[in-house]
Design a protein around this motif. Structure first.
Motif, PDB file in Angstrom:
ATOM      1  N   ALA A   1     -51.429  -7.758 -13.518  1.00 53.86           N
ATOM      2  CA  ALA A   1     -50.924  -6.619 -14.283  1.00 53.86           C
ATOM      3  C   ALA A   1     -51.006  -5.359 -13.437  1.00 53.86           C
ATOM      4  O   ALA A   1     -52.054  -5.059 -12.851  1.00 53.86           O
ATOM      5  CB  ALA A   1     -51.726  -6.446 -15.562  1.00 53.86           C
TER       6      ALA A   1
ATOM      7  N   HIS B   1     -43.429  -9.185 -18.367  1.00 53.00           N
ATOM      8  CA  HIS B   1     -44.586  -9.556 -19.177  1.00 53.00           C
ATOM      9  C   HIS B   1     -45.775  -9.819 -18.269  1.00 53.00           C
ATOM     10  O   HIS B   1     -45.699 -10.630 -17.350  1.00 53.00           O
ATOM     11  CB  HIS B   1     -44.284 -10.821 -19.985  1.00 53.00           C
ATOM     12  CG  HIS B   1     -45.479 -11.364 -20.698  1.00 53.00           C
ATOM     13  ND1 HIS B   1     -46.010 -10.755 -21.818  1.00 53.00           N
ATOM     14  CD2 HIS B   1     -46.270 -12.435 -20.437  1.00 53.00           C
ATOM     15  CE1 HIS B   1     -47.057 -11.439 -22.215  1.00 53.00           C
ATOM     16  NE2 HIS B   1     -47.257 -12.460 -21.398  1.00 53.00           N
TER      17      HIS B   1
ATOM     18  N   ARG C   1     -49.493  -9.357 -19.730  1.00 54.46           N
ATOM     19  CA  ARG C   1     -50.631  -9.791 -20.538  1.00 54.46           C
ATOM     20  C   ARG C   1     -50.201  -9.883 -21.994  1.00 54.46           C
ATOM     21  O   ARG C   1     -49.354  -9.126 -22.449  1.00 54.46           O
ATOM     22  CB  ARG C   1     -51.791  -8.784 -20.445  1.00 54.46           C
ATOM     23  CG  ARG C   1     -52.396  -8.601 -19.073  1.00 54.46           C
ATOM     24  CD  ARG C   1     -53.671  -7.754 -19.191  1.00 54.46           C
ATOM     25  NE  ARG C   1     -53.391  -6.358 -19.507  1.00 54.46           N
ATOM     26  CZ  ARG C   1     -54.261  -5.523 -20.076  1.00 54.46           C
ATOM     27  NH1 ARG C   1     -55.459  -5.972 -20.424  1.00 54.46           N
ATOM     28  NH2 ARG C   1     -53.950  -4.258 -20.302  1.00 54.46           N
TER      29      ARG C   1
ATOM     30  N   LEU D   1     -50.304  -9.187 -25.774  1.00 53.22           N
ATOM     31  CA  LEU D   1     -50.699  -8.004 -26.543  1.00 53.22           C
ATOM     32  C   LEU D   1     -50.880  -8.409 -27.996  1.00 53.22           C
ATOM     33  O   LEU D   1     -49.920  -8.525 -28.760  1.00 53.22           O
ATOM     34  CB  LEU D   1     -49.638  -6.913 -26.417  1.00 53.22           C
ATOM     35  CG  LEU D   1     -49.911  -5.562 -27.097  1.00 53.22           C
ATOM     36  CD1 LEU D   1     -51.319  -5.075 -26.824  1.00 53.22           C
ATOM     37  CD2 LEU D   1     -48.895  -4.540 -26.643  1.00 53.22           C
TER      38      LEU D   1
ATOM     39  N   PHE E   1     -53.426   0.242 -28.191  1.00 55.96           N
ATOM     40  CA  PHE E   1     -52.729   0.342 -26.909  1.00 55.96           C
ATOM     41  C   PHE E   1     -51.810   1.558 -26.954  1.00 55.96           C
ATOM     42  O   PHE E   1     -51.702   2.247 -27.989  1.00 55.96           O
ATOM     43  CB  PHE E   1     -51.940  -0.936 -26.600  1.00 55.96           C
ATOM     44  CG  PHE E   1     -50.784  -1.219 -27.542  1.00 55.96           C
ATOM     45  CD1 PHE E   1     -49.478  -0.893 -27.193  1.00 55.96           C
ATOM     46  CD2 PHE E   1     -51.004  -1.830 -28.774  1.00 55.96           C
ATOM     47  CE1 PHE E   1     -48.416  -1.169 -28.053  1.00 55.96           C
ATOM     48  CE2 PHE E   1     -49.953  -2.102 -29.643  1.00 55.96           C
ATOM     49  CZ  PHE E   1     -48.655  -1.765 -29.279  1.00 55.96           C
TER      50      PHE E   1
ATOM     51  N   HIS F   1     -49.592  -0.088 -22.306  1.00 55.24           N
ATOM     52  CA  HIS F   1     -50.783  -0.177 -21.461  1.00 55.24           C
ATOM     53  C   HIS F   1     -52.024   0.132 -22.285  1.00 55.24           C
ATOM     54  O   HIS F   1     -51.956   0.623 -23.421  1.00 55.24           O
ATOM     55  CB  HIS F   1     -50.672   0.795 -20.274  1.00 55.24           C
ATOM     56  CG  HIS F   1     -50.447   2.222 -20.674  1.00 55.24           C
ATOM     57  ND1 HIS F   1     -51.470   3.105 -20.947  1.00 55.24           N
ATOM     58  CD2 HIS F   1     -49.288   2.933 -20.840  1.00 55.24           C
ATOM     59  CE1 HIS F   1     -50.970   4.283 -21.260  1.00 55.24           C
ATOM     60  NE2 HIS F   1     -49.632   4.217 -21.207  1.00 55.24           N
ATOM     61  N   ASP F   2     -53.192  -0.142 -21.699  1.00 56.99           N
ATOM     62  CA  ASP F   2     -54.442   0.170 -22.399  1.00 56.99           C
ATOM     63  C   ASP F   2     -54.891   1.580 -22.046  1.00 56.99           C
ATOM     64  O   ASP F   2     -54.186   2.328 -21.348  1.00 56.99           O
ATOM     65  CB  ASP F   2     -55.520  -0.874 -22.084  1.00 56.99           C
ATOM     66  CG  ASP F   2     -55.879  -0.961 -20.603  1.00 56.99           C
ATOM     67  OD1 ASP F   2     -55.629   0.027 -19.863  1.00 56.99           O
ATOM     68  OD2 ASP F   2     -56.415  -1.996 -20.180  1.00 56.99           O
TER      69      ASP F   2
ATOM     70  N   TYR G   1     -49.601  -3.980 -20.153  1.00 57.60           N
ATOM     71  CA  TYR G   1     -49.354  -5.233 -20.871  1.00 57.60           C
ATOM     72  C   TYR G   1     -47.929  -5.726 -20.594  1.00 57.60           C
ATOM     73  O   TYR G   1     -47.696  -6.900 -20.355  1.00 57.60           O
ATOM     74  CB  TYR G   1     -49.509  -5.041 -22.377  1.00 57.60           C
ATOM     75  CG  TYR G   1     -50.914  -4.828 -22.847  1.00 57.60           C
ATOM     76  CD1 TYR G   1     -51.784  -5.901 -23.003  1.00 57.60           C
ATOM     77  CD2 TYR G   1     -51.377  -3.550 -23.166  1.00 57.60           C
ATOM     78  CE1 TYR G   1     -53.091  -5.714 -23.459  1.00 57.60           C
ATOM     79  CE2 TYR G   1     -52.676  -3.346 -23.626  1.00 57.60           C
ATOM     80  CZ  TYR G   1     -53.528  -4.434 -23.764  1.00 57.60           C
ATOM     81  OH  TYR G   1     -54.814  -4.246 -24.208  1.00 57.60           O
ATOM     82  N   SER G   2     -46.980  -4.797 -20.663  1.00 54.88           N
ATOM     83  CA  SER G   2     -45.573  -5.147 -20.469  1.00 54.88           C
ATOM     84  C   SER G   2     -44.798  -3.899 -20.106  1.00 54.88           C
ATOM     85  O   SER G   2     -45.247  -2.767 -20.338  1.00 54.88           O
ATOM     86  CB  SER G   2     -44.991  -5.795 -21.736  1.00 54.88           C
ATOM     87  OG  SER G   2     -45.176  -4.942 -22.854  1.00 54.88           O
TER      88      SER G   2
END
Length: 591
Positions: free
Chosen positions: A426, A528, A530, A532, A538, A559-560, A566-567
């Protein structure tokens, strides 16, 4: 029209072993998808909890109560007697949970305690079923058919294990396994002639293909089921026949010892959710083969599809997809573009089971699925191999339908999918900030004032944090959506419901700075990295590339809080129209 399309709420299935274990999970999935009806056959008694056991779910405490009850009745509370009573209580609870689940999904079910495998002695594979038992079974099926309707389908999921090396097996061991699989099917088909069946689904095992230590009788019995499936399909082409050769499920008869054996052999047990999805996918295929091998790590063949193309079709009824109630544009429900992406990705992964989606390229909404009078009865997904790098499999995907009797076709979605057996690292999002500015506002305001049209299921924006003419960031958390509400678009590698927040962030930006609404048009690349999941905080950061009177182009990243992605949507475009402003507001009024 395929036979799968004729499964309706009035269709009645007999399901052996259907109230417990993996068969029950598949039956529940069918009830959620089709709201159909079932006659569930099982050996266990359906009974209410004894008063002294009611409300007790702790195993140790329940067994203590059983021992106390046995002692109070003058019986010896031996471990075997305690375990037997414990098993009976847990079986009855599982049966009740299955019946409740089917009813909650909108289906109907009757449970009948009947041991299909019970017989005076082993009669052999060519013998006729026991007359008295067959008469009783016929009477049971006549009575339940009078209550539920004519029986048109059979799901044979009953089974038993008696594992030990072949030199130590006894006739009793063999008969216990053989009777549960083969003699039970003989009895069922004796009372339900294949000529009256439109659906025959048999639960076989990969052990019939590859064998397992100690399971010679189990392998033989399941291979007989496969041969029955092939014979019925050959002689009764009007009957949809599938024999599911399951790998080990992560539940049921897979003991810890068996699980360790499978893992050591590189065979990953099938997760319940993945297994039920695979089951439903075969029910939805026009061209489902008579034999299907389901499992990860089975056999030695590469997972790439052997055929150059594959075609499948599905009906997408509103009743089977409750989430659509919360995705209206104006008066009409519309399939989210991210659900279409998930559909394509899941189909590609089922075709190439050892690979996972890496990216979607050139995704286009050609004619979105609007649930009005123009909606076709069925939609066809065509997958075809395309050139790709050595470490990837590439497939082109096209969803189309036939809208008129003269054969005119409508095209709905197009994309190219890249699948990989490696998980890409990622990346970190760029140019993002979680600081709030003067435009910060809670998400409930955006959903309530017509900026967004989404109903409860899709309301994942907690707060708009900041926005300017080139960038926007939203904080998101989408509460869990149950399997029934997800309908035919279950969460897999992609979570189409959390993925929709990419588009929602872009729509918010368009309304803030241009007072215009938009709907998804295309995406150059969906990357892609991770999974979610639901109930996860997020962020989505939107970077605007260009905007005209009719279209906006942007890159978006989920994203976090540390910026790990994440994507990504690269080159995501919305088609813009001020007419949509009123439709968004109307949808909010209906939600």
């Amino acid at each position: 029209m395929s036979l799968a399309g004729q499964i309706t709420p009035a269709t009645v299935f007999v399901a052996s072993g259907g109230a417990r274990g993996i068969t029950a999970r598949c039956v529940l999935a069918m009830a959620q998808a089709y709201r159909c009806r079932f006659v569930l056959l099982g050996r266990s008694d359906k009974r209410a909890d004894p008063a002294w056991a009611a409300g007790c779910s702790d195993e140790a405490e329940l067994k203590r109560r059983i021992a106390s009850e046995l002692a109070s009745n003058g019986s010896q509370p031996a471990p075997r007697a305690i375990q037997q009573e414990f098993g009976a209580i847990m079986a009855a609870r599982e049966i009740e949970a299955t019946l409740v689940g089917i009813a909650a999904a909108g289906g109907r079910a009757e449970y009948v305690s009947f041991d299909l495998a019970d017989a005076p002695e082993y009669a052999g594979p060519g013998a006729a079923p026991d007359g008295q038992g067959a008469d009783r079974l016929s009477a049971i099926l006549r009575e339940t058919a009078a209550e539920l309707g004519a029986i048109e389908g059979l799901i044979h999921g009953a089974g038993a294990l008696s594992d030990r090396p072949i030199e130590r097996k006894t006739a009793r061991d063999f008969d216990a396994v053989y009777a549960s699989k083969v003699r039970s099917l003989q009895r069922l088909l004796g009372c339900l002639p294949v000529e009256q069946l439109r659906f025959l689904f048999l639960f076989s095992s990969a052990a019939g293909f590859f064998g397992n230590p100690g399971q010679s009788d189990y392998a033989l019995s399941n291979e007989i089921l496969n041969r029955v499936a092939q014979r019925v399909k050959h002689h009764n082409p009007a009957c949809k026949v599938v024999s599911f050769n399951w790998g080990p499920w992560d539940m049921g008869m897979v003991t810890p010892e068996l699980r360790r054996l499978f893992v050591a052999r590189g065979i990953e047990p099938i997760a319940v959710e993945a297994g039920t999805r695979a089951f439903l996918s075969m029910l939805d295929r026009d061209d489902a083969p008579a034999l299907v091998l389901v499992g990860d790590g089975l056999g030695q063949e590469p997972a790439a599809p052997r055929e150059a193309s594959q075609r499948s079709s599905r009906a997408i009824p509103l009743a089977a997809n409750p989430f659509l109630e919360d995705h209206r544009v104006g008066e009409h429900r519309v399939l989210p573009a991210t659900c279409a992406m998930s559909w394509l990705a899941s189909a590609a992964e089922q075709l190439c089971p050892r690979y996972r989606l890496a990216r979607i390229e050139g995704f286009q909404v050609l004619r979105g699925l609007v649930f009005d009078q123009t909606l076709a009865e069925r939609h066809t997904l065509e997958l075809a191999r395309a050139e790709a790098a050595d470490s990837e499999i590439a497939l082109t995907a096209l969803v189309r339908s036939q809208l008129s009797e003269d054969g005119a076709a409508a095209y709905h979605y197009r994309a190219k999918l890249a699948l990989s057996d490696d998980e890409p690292p990622a990346p970190w999002a760029s140019d993002w900030s979680l600081a709030e500015d003067g435009r910060a506002v809670n998400g409930e305001v955006l959903y309530g004032n017509g900026t967004l049209f989404h109903g409860r299921v899709f309301r994942g924006i907690e707060r708009l944090l900041n926005a300017d003419e080139r960038r926007l960031t939203i904080r998101c958390r989408l509460p869990a959506i149950d399997d029934q509400t997800q309908g035919q678009f279950q969460v897999g590698t992609l979570n189409p419901f959390t993925l929709d927040l990419h588009y929602q962030g872009l729509v918010v930006w368009c309304r803030l700075f241009h007072d215009i609404a938009g709907l998804p048009l295309s995406v150059d690349q969906v990357l892609h990295y991770r999974h979610l999941p639901f109930d996860t905080t997020f962020y989505v950061t939107v970077h605007i590339s260009s905007v005209t009177d009719y279209q906006v182009l942007a890159n978006t990243t989920a994203h976090d809080s540390q910026g790990l992605a994440y994507s990504e949507f690269q080159g995501a475009s919305l088609t813009l129209s001020r007419e949509l402003n009123e439709k968004f507001a109307a949808a909010v009024a209906l939600s």
